[in-house]
Scaffold this motif. Structure first.
Motif, PDB file in Angstrom:
ATOM      1  N   LEU A 124      -8.789   3.249   2.897  1.00  0.00           N
ATOM      2  CA  LEU A 124      -8.920   4.660   3.248  1.00  0.00           C
ATOM      3  C   LEU A 124      -7.767   5.142   4.126  1.00  0.00           C
ATOM      4  N   LEU A 125      -7.385   4.348   5.131  1.00  0.00           N
ATOM      5  CA  LEU A 125      -6.334   4.777   6.054  1.00  0.00           C
ATOM      6  C   LEU A 125      -4.989   4.991   5.350  1.00  0.00           C
ATOM      7  N   PRO A 126      -4.512   4.026   4.549  1.00  0.00           N
ATOM      8  CA  PRO A 126      -3.239   4.296   3.851  1.00  0.00           C
ATOM      9  C   PRO A 126      -3.359   5.376   2.792  1.00  0.00           C
ATOM     10  N   ALA A 127      -4.589   5.664   2.362  1.00  0.00           N
ATOM     11  CA  ALA A 127      -4.774   6.711   1.356  1.00  0.00           C
ATOM     12  C   ALA A 127      -4.661   8.114   1.952  1.00  0.00           C
ATOM     13  N   LEU A 128      -4.803   8.233   3.280  1.00  0.00           N
ATOM     14  CA  LEU A 128      -4.786   9.562   3.907  1.00  0.00           C
ATOM     15  C   LEU A 128      -3.479  10.320   3.652  1.00  0.00           C
ATOM     16  N   PRO A 129      -2.303   9.739   3.936  1.00  0.00           N
ATOM     17  CA  PRO A 129      -1.069  10.492   3.667  1.00  0.00           C
ATOM     18  C   PRO A 129      -0.857  10.761   2.188  1.00  0.00           C
ATOM     19  N   VAL A 130      -1.301   9.838   1.332  1.00  0.00           N
ATOM     20  CA  VAL A 130      -1.166  10.043  -0.109  1.00  0.00           C
ATOM     21  C   VAL A 130      -2.035  11.220  -0.546  1.00  0.00           C
ATOM     22  N   ALA A 131      -3.277  11.257  -0.044  1.00  0.00           N
ATOM     23  CA  ALA A 131      -4.179  12.367  -0.369  1.00  0.00           C
ATOM     24  C   ALA A 131      -3.614  13.685   0.147  1.00  0.00           C
ATOM     25  N   ALA A 132      -3.018  13.647   1.341  1.00  0.00           N
ATOM     26  CA  ALA A 132      -2.414  14.863   1.893  1.00  0.00           C
ATOM     27  C   ALA A 132      -1.298  15.366   0.984  1.00  0.00           C
ATOM     28  N   GLY A 133      -0.502  14.456   0.442  1.00  0.00           N
ATOM     29  CA  GLY A 133       0.566  14.846  -0.468  1.00  0.00           C
ATOM     30  C   GLY A 133       0.029  15.514  -1.723  1.00  0.00           C
ATOM     31  N   ILE A 134      -1.068  14.995  -2.250  1.00  0.00           N
ATOM     32  CA  ILE A 134      -1.678  15.588  -3.446  1.00  0.00           C
ATOM     33  C   ILE A 134      -2.183  16.999  -3.145  1.00  0.00           C
ATOM     34  N   VAL A 135      -2.839  17.150  -1.985  1.00  0.00           N
ATOM     35  CA  VAL A 135      -3.320  18.475  -1.579  1.00  0.00           C
ATOM     36  C   VAL A 135      -2.149  19.441  -1.418  1.00  0.00           C
ATOM     37  N   GLY A 136      -1.060  18.954  -0.809  1.00  0.00           N
ATOM     38  CA  GLY A 136       0.119  19.787  -0.634  1.00  0.00           C
ATOM     39  C   GLY A 136       0.729  20.209  -1.956  1.00  0.00           C
ATOM     40  N   LEU A 137       0.750  19.298  -2.923  1.00  0.00           N
ATOM     41  CA  LEU A 137       1.293  19.614  -4.245  1.00  0.00           C
ATOM     42  C   LEU A 137       0.461  20.703  -4.914  1.00  0.00           C
ATOM     43  N   ILE A 138      -0.856  20.607  -4.779  1.00  0.00           N
ATOM     44  CA  ILE A 138      -1.747  21.628  -5.346  1.00  0.00           C
ATOM     45  C   ILE A 138      -1.515  22.968  -4.662  1.00  0.00           C
ATOM     46  N   TRP A 139      -1.380  22.945  -3.322  1.00  0.00           N
ATOM     47  CA  TRP A 139      -1.144  24.192  -2.588  1.00  0.00           C
ATOM     48  C   TRP A 139       0.196  24.810  -2.988  1.00  0.00           C
ATOM     49  N   GLY A 140       1.186  23.989  -3.233  1.00  0.00           N
ATOM     50  CA  GLY A 140       2.470  24.504  -3.692  1.00  0.00           C
ATOM     51  C   GLY A 140       2.338  25.208  -5.030  1.00  0.00           C
ATOM     52  N   ALA A 141       1.543  24.635  -5.932  1.00  0.00           N
ATOM     53  CA  ALA A 141       1.321  25.268  -7.238  1.00  0.00           C
ATOM     54  C   ALA A 141       0.581  26.592  -7.084  1.00  0.00           C
ATOM     55  N   VAL A 142      -0.381  26.633  -6.152  1.00  0.00           N
ATOM     56  CA  VAL A 142      -1.112  27.876  -5.889  1.00  0.00           C
ATOM     57  C   VAL A 142      -0.157  28.950  -5.372  1.00  0.00           C
ATOM     58  N   LEU A 143       0.714  28.579  -4.453  1.00  0.00           N
ATOM     59  CA  LEU A 143       1.678  29.538  -3.912  1.00  0.00           C
ATOM     60  C   LEU A 143       2.609  30.067  -5.009  1.00  0.00           C
ATOM     61  N   ARG A 144       3.005  29.188  -5.896  1.00  0.00           N
ATOM     62  CA  ARG A 144       3.897  29.614  -6.973  1.00  0.00           C
ATOM     63  C   ARG A 144       3.237  30.664  -7.856  1.00  0.00           C
ATOM     64  N   ALA A 145       1.941  30.501  -8.117  1.00  0.00           N
ATOM     65  CA  ALA A 145       1.236  31.431  -8.997  1.00  0.00           C
ATOM     66  C   ALA A 145       0.787  32.705  -8.276  1.00  0.00           C
ATOM     67  N   ALA A 146       0.312  32.535  -7.027  1.00  0.00           N
ATOM     68  CA  ALA A 146      -0.308  33.667  -6.339  1.00  0.00           C
ATOM     69  C   ALA A 146       0.610  34.397  -5.370  1.00  0.00           C
ATOM     70  N   ARG A 147       1.585  33.680  -4.802  1.00  0.00           N
ATOM     71  CA  ARG A 147       2.460  34.304  -3.797  1.00  0.00           C
ATOM     72  C   ARG A 147       3.905  33.908  -4.074  1.00  0.00           C
ATOM     73  N   PRO A 148       4.487  34.434  -5.147  1.00  0.00           N
ATOM     74  CA  PRO A 148       5.843  34.031  -5.540  1.00  0.00           C
ATOM     75  C   PRO A 148       6.901  34.305  -4.474  1.00  0.00           C
ATOM     76  N   ASP A 149       6.739  35.360  -3.667  1.00  0.00           N
ATOM     77  CA  ASP A 149       7.718  35.626  -2.607  1.00  0.00           C
ATOM     78  C   ASP A 149       7.710  34.516  -1.566  1.00  0.00           C
ATOM     79  N   THR A 150       6.503  34.082  -1.203  1.00  0.00           N
ATOM     80  CA  THR A 150       6.384  32.966  -0.271  1.00  0.00           C
ATOM     81  C   THR A 150       6.954  31.689  -0.882  1.00  0.00           C
TER      82      THR A 150
END
Length: 503
Positions: free
Chosen positions: A445-471
């Motif tokens: 679980l502990l080493p999985a935390l930064p990996v999981a954070a990266g996955i969440v960040g990648l998803i948030w980046g995709a959301v920003l690309r679709a919903a807030r292109p200026d950002t």
């Protein structure tokens, strides 16, 4: 926010830091006396590897290869988000957001974990020396208040504090080295502790896990790239100096310990005494006063690392707030000091909540809080460096410049492979960083935390690309002052949104 005399929407104060300042920040983050007293002794106790000292040289070589491309790219990319901006400009903006999430988890983890360590050693030291017996979390709160205050003050003041603490603790480590070589076990200095044949044997994986964890923070120079006097050269110089100094200094001190105990007795001695091997030798051969000073500097060593990581997290939050990846208020700086005050306050708030939660739960401040979070942080930082090294290849792939082929592609590609191998070894041997009775689920679980954070960040980046292109277009932008390419962005996605982000 701009109406408040303490807050401003402007950038960080430029031109306040030179190469020496960055060296202090980066080396202080890895805390030499803490590495010797805690990391080196634990490494020998856990691994039983006689030649473990050379592990620091091996990892330093890997990091030097990484630093080649990292330093070359630093001449073009100046952003307080550091790895976030590097990855965004080399692998794409969504990747940059993923990198920022990994960085926030990793650097917050090590910073918060250090509160457990400083609370515990303050409790033990003041109980023994002054008869003051208070709970560890009270002392952690004292350290938290000091770090929080310094975090909103001028960055060059922070650098001065770190410089003083770092020089003093390095002097103590040198005294230990001299004492060890002057009093070798069995009356003879042996080179077994730096024999390559001894390193590549039993416990090699555990050695790599501990040594890479000891270097955490060396790469943080880029975080201050918007505040340095010469963005094109300062980060590169500081990174090379930090790698060379820490690698050689830690290796020499680790070998000195084996000279003191005898290579064959290093595991038994460190298992029985832990940090007492270091401080006991100072007490016996240099005097009680020196040993007491060393113990105080052990505490300030942790404090220096706390401050360094706190500053790093605050600047990551500042960069993400300024570019609207996270809430805008995080981009606020102090109109008085130029410090990223909003990011600093948020980091302080998160830290106190987490370490007090561990206290309420009755968890051990070192075995649980410190080791759990520092282990997760080590995985996160190596993952970040691996992605950043790959980003250097992507960045220079279609960008002409004066850099050599070695700097542009060969070293970054080699660094990616080497760091990927180190990451794999760290994951396989992650349990070596934890106490033997740690719950089995935490070992994944502990080493999985930064990996999981990266996955969440990648998803948030995709959301920003679709919903807030200026950002999305602003992600990973480069501080314009001192660079020929204002508004530098990744080569991919050359659409209208890129142009919008350069306005």
């Amino acid at each position: 926010m701009t109406s408040d005399p303490f807050f401003a929407d402007g950038g960080l104060r430029r031109g306040r830091l030179g190469t020496a300042h960055l060296v202090f920040f980066t080396v202080a983050a890895s805390a030499p006396l803490t590495v010797l007293g805690g990391g080196v002794t634990t490494m020998y106790a856990v691994s039983g590897n006689i030649g473990a000292a050379l592990g620091y040289v091996l990892i330093a070589v890997v990091l030097a290869v990484f630093a080649t491309g990292y330093a070359a790219m630093s001449r073009y990319v100046a952003n307080a988000g550091a790895f976030y901006a590097y990855i965004a400009n080399g692998l794409g903006r969504a990747g940059g957001v993923a990198g920022s999430a990994v960085a926030l988890v990793a650097y917050n983890a090590i910073q918060i974990g250090l509160y457990g360590l400083i609370g515990a050693i303050l409790k033990d030291f003041l109980s023994a020396k002054a008869g003051i017996d208070l709970a560890w979390w009270i002392w952690a709160l004292v350290a938290w208040a000091v770090v929080g205050l310094l975090g909103v003050l001028r960055i060059d003041l922070n650098a001065t504090v770190l410089a003083i603490l770092l020089v003093l603790e390095c002097i103590v480590v040198v005294i230990f080295d001299v004492v060890s070589l002057a009093h070798p076990a069995d009356g003879a200095i042996t080179a077994d502790g730096i024999s390559p044949g001894k390193l590549f044997g039993v416990g090699f994986g555990a050695v790599l896990a501990f040594t890479i964890a000891s270097f955490t923070g060396f790469e943080s120079g880029a975080i201050y790239s918007e505040e340095v006097k010469d963005p094109r050269r300062t980060v590169a110089r500081a990174t090379y100096i930090a790698v060379a100094f820490t690698g050689l200094f830690y290796a020499f001190s680790a070998w000195a310990l084996t000279v003191l105990t005898g290579p064959g007795n290093a595991q038994q001695a460190t298992t029985e005494a832990g940090p007492g091997v270091v401080f006991g030798a100072l007490d016996q051969y240099a005097g009680t006063i020196v040993a007491d000073i060393a113990n105080v500097l052990f505490i300030t060593s942790v404090l220096a690392a706390l401050l360094s990581f706190h500053n790093g997290v605050a600047r990551y939050l500042f960069a993400l707030g300024r570019e609207r990846v996270l809430p805008r208020f995080l981009g606020a700086t102090s109109s008085r000091s130029g410090a990223p005050v909003a990011g600093s306050l948020v980091q302080s708030g998160l830290a106190v909540v987490v370490f007090l939660a561990f206290a309420v739960a009755g968890r051990d401040p070192v075995i649980d809080l410190f080791t759990w979070l520092s282990g997760a942080a080590a995985v996160g930082v190596v993952l970040l460096m691996t992605l950043t090294s790959a980003a250097v290849v992507g960045f220079f792939r279609s960008r002409p410049g004066p850099e050599t082929r070695w700097q542009r592609s060969v070293a970054p590609a080699l660094g990616t492979v080497l760091l990927g191998a180190v990451l794999l070894v760290l994951l396989v041997n992650f349990d070596a960083l934890l106490a033997p009775d740690t719950a089995s689920y935490l070992k994944w679980l502990l080493p999985a935390l930064p990996v999981a954070a990266g996955i969440v960040g990648l998803i948030w980046g995709a959301v920003l690309r679709a919903a807030r292109p200026d950002t999305y277009a602003r992600i990973g932008r480069v501080a314009e002052q001192g660079f020929h390419e204002p508004g530098l962005h990744p080569s991919p996605e050359p659409d209208s949104r890129v142009a919008a982000g350069r306005q």
